[in-house]
Design a protein around this motif. Sequence first.
Motif, PDB file in Angstrom:
ATOM      1  N   ALA A  26      10.776   1.218   1.859  1.00 37.11           N
ATOM      2  CA  ALA A  26      11.420   0.033   1.297  1.00 37.11           C
ATOM      3  C   ALA A  26      10.839  -1.185   1.986  1.00 37.11           C
ATOM      4  CB  ALA A  26      12.933   0.088   1.492  1.00 37.11           C
ATOM      5  N   GLU A  27      10.501  -2.198   1.204  1.00 37.06           N
ATOM      6  CA  GLU A  27       9.856  -3.383   1.760  1.00 37.06           C
ATOM      7  C   GLU A  27      10.252  -4.608   0.931  1.00 37.06           C
ATOM      8  OE1 GLU A  27       7.981  -6.399   3.359  1.00 37.06           O
ATOM      9  OE2 GLU A  27       8.187  -4.459   4.344  1.00 37.06           O
ATOM     10  N   LEU A  28      10.560  -5.699   1.608  1.00 35.09           N
ATOM     11  CA  LEU A  28      10.969  -6.930   0.954  1.00 35.09           C
ATOM     12  C   LEU A  28       9.824  -7.615   0.215  1.00 35.09           C
ATOM     13  CD1 LEU A  28      13.205  -9.101   0.566  1.00 35.09           C
ATOM     14  CD2 LEU A  28      12.388 -10.125   2.711  1.00 35.09           C
ATOM     15  N   SER A  29       8.631  -7.592   0.831  1.00 33.43           N
ATOM     16  CA  SER A  29       7.500  -8.367   0.312  1.00 33.43           C
ATOM     17  C   SER A  29       6.678  -7.584  -0.703  1.00 33.43           C
ATOM     18  CB  SER A  29       6.596  -8.804   1.467  1.00 33.43           C
ATOM     19  OG  SER A  29       5.380  -9.347   0.986  1.00 33.43           O
ATOM     20  N   GLN A  30       6.621  -8.095  -1.931  1.00 35.41           N
ATOM     21  CA  GLN A  30       5.777  -7.476  -2.950  1.00 35.41           C
ATOM     22  C   GLN A  30       4.309  -7.584  -2.559  1.00 35.41           C
ATOM     23  OE1 GLN A  30       6.728  -8.338  -7.075  1.00 35.41           O
ATOM     24  NE2 GLN A  30       4.549  -8.415  -7.614  1.00 35.41           N
ATOM     25  N   LEU A  31       3.934  -8.696  -1.920  1.00 37.45           N
ATOM     26  CA  LEU A  31       2.555  -8.879  -1.473  1.00 37.45           C
ATOM     27  C   LEU A  31       2.148  -7.777  -0.513  1.00 37.45           C
ATOM     28  CD1 LEU A  31      -0.045 -10.553  -1.301  1.00 37.45           C
ATOM     29  CD2 LEU A  31       1.069 -11.944   0.471  1.00 37.45           C
ATOM     30  N   ALA A  32       3.021  -7.434   0.432  1.00 38.88           N
ATOM     31  CA  ALA A  32       2.721  -6.372   1.394  1.00 38.88           C
ATOM     32  C   ALA A  32       2.495  -5.045   0.683  1.00 38.88           C
ATOM     33  CB  ALA A  32       3.861  -6.242   2.404  1.00 38.88           C
ATOM     34  N   VAL A  33       3.328  -4.766  -0.317  1.00 35.16           N
ATOM     35  CA  VAL A  33       3.223  -3.492  -1.032  1.00 35.16           C
ATOM     36  C   VAL A  33       1.956  -3.450  -1.875  1.00 35.16           C
ATOM     37  CG1 VAL A  33       4.340  -1.990  -2.730  1.00 35.16           C
ATOM     38  CG2 VAL A  33       5.709  -3.144  -0.985  1.00 35.16           C
ATOM     39  N   GLU A  34       1.616  -4.559  -2.496  1.00 33.86           N
ATOM     40  CA  GLU A  34       0.366  -4.602  -3.268  1.00 33.86           C
ATOM     41  C   GLU A  34      -0.834  -4.364  -2.355  1.00 33.86           C
ATOM     42  OE1 GLU A  34       0.638  -8.441  -5.052  1.00 33.86           O
ATOM     43  OE2 GLU A  34       1.857  -7.738  -6.754  1.00 33.86           O
ATOM     44  N   GLN A  35      -0.804  -4.953  -1.160  1.00 30.68           N
ATOM     45  CA  GLN A  35      -1.891  -4.740  -0.201  1.00 30.68           C
ATOM     46  C   GLN A  35      -1.917  -3.290   0.281  1.00 30.68           C
ATOM     47  OE1 GLN A  35      -1.545  -7.673   2.913  1.00 30.68           O
ATOM     48  NE2 GLN A  35      -1.864  -9.396   1.509  1.00 30.68           N
ATOM     49  N   LEU A  36      -0.741  -2.703   0.478  1.00 27.62           N
ATOM     50  CA  LEU A  36      -0.666  -1.303   0.899  1.00 27.62           C
ATOM     51  C   LEU A  36      -1.367  -0.396  -0.098  1.00 27.62           C
ATOM     52  CD1 LEU A  36       0.513   1.143   2.489  1.00 27.62           C
ATOM     53  CD2 LEU A  36       2.562   0.911   1.059  1.00 27.62           C
ATOM     54  N   PHE A  37      -1.032  -0.533  -1.374  1.00 24.48           N
ATOM     55  CA  PHE A  37      -1.625   0.332  -2.383  1.00 24.48           C
ATOM     56  C   PHE A  37      -3.126   0.073  -2.523  1.00 24.48           C
ATOM     57  CE2 PHE A  37       2.701   1.281  -3.341  1.00 24.48           C
ATOM     58  CZ  PHE A  37       2.686   2.529  -3.971  1.00 24.48           C
ATOM     59  N   ALA A  38      -3.525  -1.188  -2.404  1.00 25.83           N
ATOM     60  CA  ALA A  38      -4.949  -1.506  -2.475  1.00 25.83           C
ATOM     61  C   ALA A  38      -5.716  -0.848  -1.331  1.00 25.83           C
ATOM     62  CB  ALA A  38      -5.151  -3.018  -2.447  1.00 25.83           C
TER      63      ALA A  38
END
Length: 218
Positions: free
Chosen positions: A68-80
């Motif tokens: 679970a993560e608040l930042s969508q940017l962080a999650v997009e970077q994770l998947f990238a």
Amino acid sequence: MTIIDTNFWLNRWKNNEIGFHESEANPLLVKCFPMLSLKKGSRVFLPLCGKTRDIAWLLSQGYAVAGAELSQLAVEQLFAELYAEPEIIQQGELRLYRAKNLDIFVGDLFQLSGSMLGSIDAIYDRGALVALPEEIRSRYSDHLMKIAESVPQLLITYEYDQNQMDGPPFSISQEEVEQHYAQPYQVKHLSRTEATGPLRKRIAAQEEVWLLTSINSV
């Protein structure tokens, strides 16, 4: 009711102020994770996970990961960085990013229910409890145990003189760990080492590792 300072964390990610992010798997995770005694394929939940490299390590070891993560940017970077193309599903107030063996919920952790999260086998908390101010930590630990049904946890905290530096990460004593978790868990101290990384440059701190095992399973 006290809530997480969402703007603070969203701005940290937006401005790339992520000194807390490590470039490789946390050595204490690698060292202490076997203490959870999980079978390959077990599903591990990481609250407030950011884009931690710990996720890549867990996946490489044959485990499934939920986060679970608040930042969508962080999650997009994770998947990238994982070279994974997510399926994106709206679930209530949260957005689920899903790929093989990986489910990350984006949004307010307190909006995540047990039914949304699904079955998990353990929790790995390296940066969640220490990121939260004192007045919200009890609510956090109660919510975590509610949605995860008190599965075993590997918890990493910091301890230092809070009068010399304000968090996050915040200083959390053994007494506070036991205050939050001693009722459903047996709390075992695994490791105490000098903190490294950006925190070490700011203050003398100790990094603590705790194994939380459900009393009913002991």
